[in-house]
Design an enzyme around this catalytic site. Structure first.
Site, PDB file in Angstrom:
ATOM      1  CB  THR A 132      -0.768  -0.247   1.058  1.00  0.00           C
ATOM      2  OG1 THR A 132      -1.949  -1.280   1.253  1.00  0.00           O
ATOM      3  CG2 THR A 132      -2.092   1.271   1.260  1.00  0.00           C
ATOM      4  CG  HIS A 186      -1.023   0.710  -4.635  1.00  0.00           C
ATOM      5  ND1 HIS A 186      -0.888   0.104  -6.017  1.00  0.00           N
ATOM      6  CD2 HIS A 186      -0.859  -0.833  -3.845  1.00  0.00           C
ATOM      7  CE1 HIS A 186      -0.481  -0.802  -6.402  1.00  0.00           C
ATOM      8  NE2 HIS A 186      -1.202  -1.525  -4.497  1.00  0.00           N
ATOM      9  CD  GLU A 220       3.051  -3.434   6.680  1.00  0.00           C
ATOM     10  OE1 GLU A 220       4.422  -3.975   6.819  1.00  0.00           O
ATOM     11  OE2 GLU A 220       2.572  -4.382   5.676  1.00  0.00           O
ATOM     12  CB  CYS A 234     -17.974   3.161  13.383  1.00  0.00           C
ATOM     13  SG  CYS A 234     -18.693   1.373  12.467  1.00  0.00           S
ATOM     14  CB  ILE A 270       1.094 -11.413   1.440  1.00  0.00           C
ATOM     15  CG1 ILE A 270       0.723 -10.157   2.282  1.00  0.00           C
ATOM     16  CG2 ILE A 270      -0.313 -11.819   2.169  1.00  0.00           C
ATOM     17  CD1 ILE A 270      -0.280  -8.939   1.790  1.00  0.00           C
ATOM     18  NE  ARG A 308       8.516  -9.758  -3.721  1.00  0.00           N
ATOM     19  CZ  ARG A 308       8.070  -8.291  -4.150  1.00  0.00           C
ATOM     20  NH1 ARG A 308       6.840  -8.360  -4.205  1.00  0.00           N
ATOM     21  NH2 ARG A 308       8.779  -7.987  -2.642  1.00  0.00           N
ATOM     22  CB  ILE A 311      -9.009 -11.864   2.727  1.00  0.00           C
ATOM     23  CG1 ILE A 311      -9.473 -13.977   2.840  1.00  0.00           C
ATOM     24  CG2 ILE A 311      -8.589 -11.765   3.790  1.00  0.00           C
ATOM     25  CD1 ILE A 311     -10.475 -14.440   3.873  1.00  0.00           C
TER      26      ILE A 311
END
Length: 342
Positions: A40, A43, A64, A93, A175, A200, A286
């Site tokens: 993220t 991005h 993180e 919330c 992940i 990887r 997920i």
């Protein structure tokens, strides 16, 4: 305080000096020790279409982390100054139907740390005490710093029974690789992971994948035959967001197979729904981590011997953050740790 911020609506991220966050009655003030770079964050750094639509500028980013509690809001119970914590990056919330039913990971009003509110790439972070997770002493800082993405892997992998099952994972990002390690640790039979990135795939082998398959060079059907598989995979974990990978997964699933999807595909992705229907496949989306069942499972997995250390490939001091982002963007890294210690 020092913080990495998205200051401009363009490619890049910048070291800034911003006011320290204010402590609320139900909050913890955390002094950050280590952070990790997430996809993220890449991005946001690259300022892609998603980031342009999502991230207000300026914004302190990052989600993180591991740190130490240095102040406690007056209404907080169960935490004390000196506690070592990581934290759930989805602020919920508390009053929607799912929150009130104990399904907080499905809160429709979720706010993201480092996305919609100031994040952890800073000397100090404030989060609601509800979101903090007190860490066992025998889990080191560098592993605690990656609990957020590890949680994505655990939530996805443990969606279904894995003992004795054959598992296909599409996408060998950090992940996906951690999910492969979880599957083997809890008793899956064959764990096959696919990608086109050799670096990887080699990490996946180190983390316990039965076979790490470069699908640009080897056919998945041949791998299944070599493993003695005759009926297809029992469980699929889609981590890539690549339409061709998901279609390959559907093709290779056994009848009655179960698929958990974490990768985000294009909204226009087409699949062969006839195969989904006539194979009787179960597909589950997920998002994030279950609060806080996933966190308890993460700690227990590590304490029972799951070794995540190979996935951490790079360490940098926060002053060298640019090198960290370059390593993460190179495709030749696992997780990249940024240390805030002097």
């Amino acid at each position: 305080m020092k913080a990495l911020s998205k200051l401009k609506a363009e490619v890049g991220i910048w070291m800034t000096d911003v006011p320290a966050p204010e402590l609320g009655h139900n909050d913890l003030l955390i002094k950050i020790r280590k952070t990790a770079i997430c996809g993220t964050d890449m991005h946001i750094y690259n300022w892609d279409e998603w980031a342009q639509k999502t991230i207000p500028v300026p914004m302190v980013v990052g989600h993180e982390y591991v740190g130490e509690v240095v102040a406690v809001g007056q209404e907080v119970r169960g935490f004390a100054v000196g506690d070592r914590v990581s934290g759930e990056g989805h602020i919920t919330c508390g009053h929607c139907r799912n929150c009130r039913a104990g399904r907080t990971h499905l809160c429709r009003n979720t706010i993201g740390v480092g996305v919609n509110r100031p994040g952890s790439f800073a000397e100090y972070l404030v989060i609601p005490a509800f979101n903090a997770f007190k860490l066992p002493d025998n889990i080191p800082d560098e592993l605690a710093a990656i609990f957020d993405p590890f949680g994505n892997a655990v939530h996805t992998a443990l969606s279904f029974d894995l003992v004795g099952e054959d598992v296909l994972i599409t996408g060998a990002g950090p992940i996906g690789i951690m999910a492969a390690a979880v599957c083997r640790h809890v008793g899956a039979r064959h764990v096959v992971i696919t990608d086109v990135n050799e670096y990887r795939l080699e990490l996946a082998r180190k983390m316990g994948a039965t076979r790490a398959v470069n699908v640009s060079k080897e056919k998945l059907a041949d791998v299944m035959s070599a493993l003695g598989m005759t009926e297809g995979f029992d469980v699929g974990l889609e981590m890539s967001g690549v339409p061709s990978a998901f279609q390959d997964m559907i093709d290779k699933m056994n009848h009655g197979g179960k698929i958990a999807m974490l990768g985000i595909p294009p909204s226009t992705m087409a699949i062969d729904w006839n195969k989904v229907i006539f194979k009787g496949l179960f597909i589950k989306g997920i998002y994030g981590r279950e609060m806080f069942e996933t966190w308890y499972k993460m700690a227990s997995l590590i304490q029972s011997g799951l070794d995540l250390t190979p996935i951490i490939t790079h360490h940098f001091h926060i002053d060298d953050f640019q090198q960290g982002f370059e390593a993460m963007g190179s495709g030749k890294s696992g997780k990249v740790i940024l240390s805030w210690d002097k």
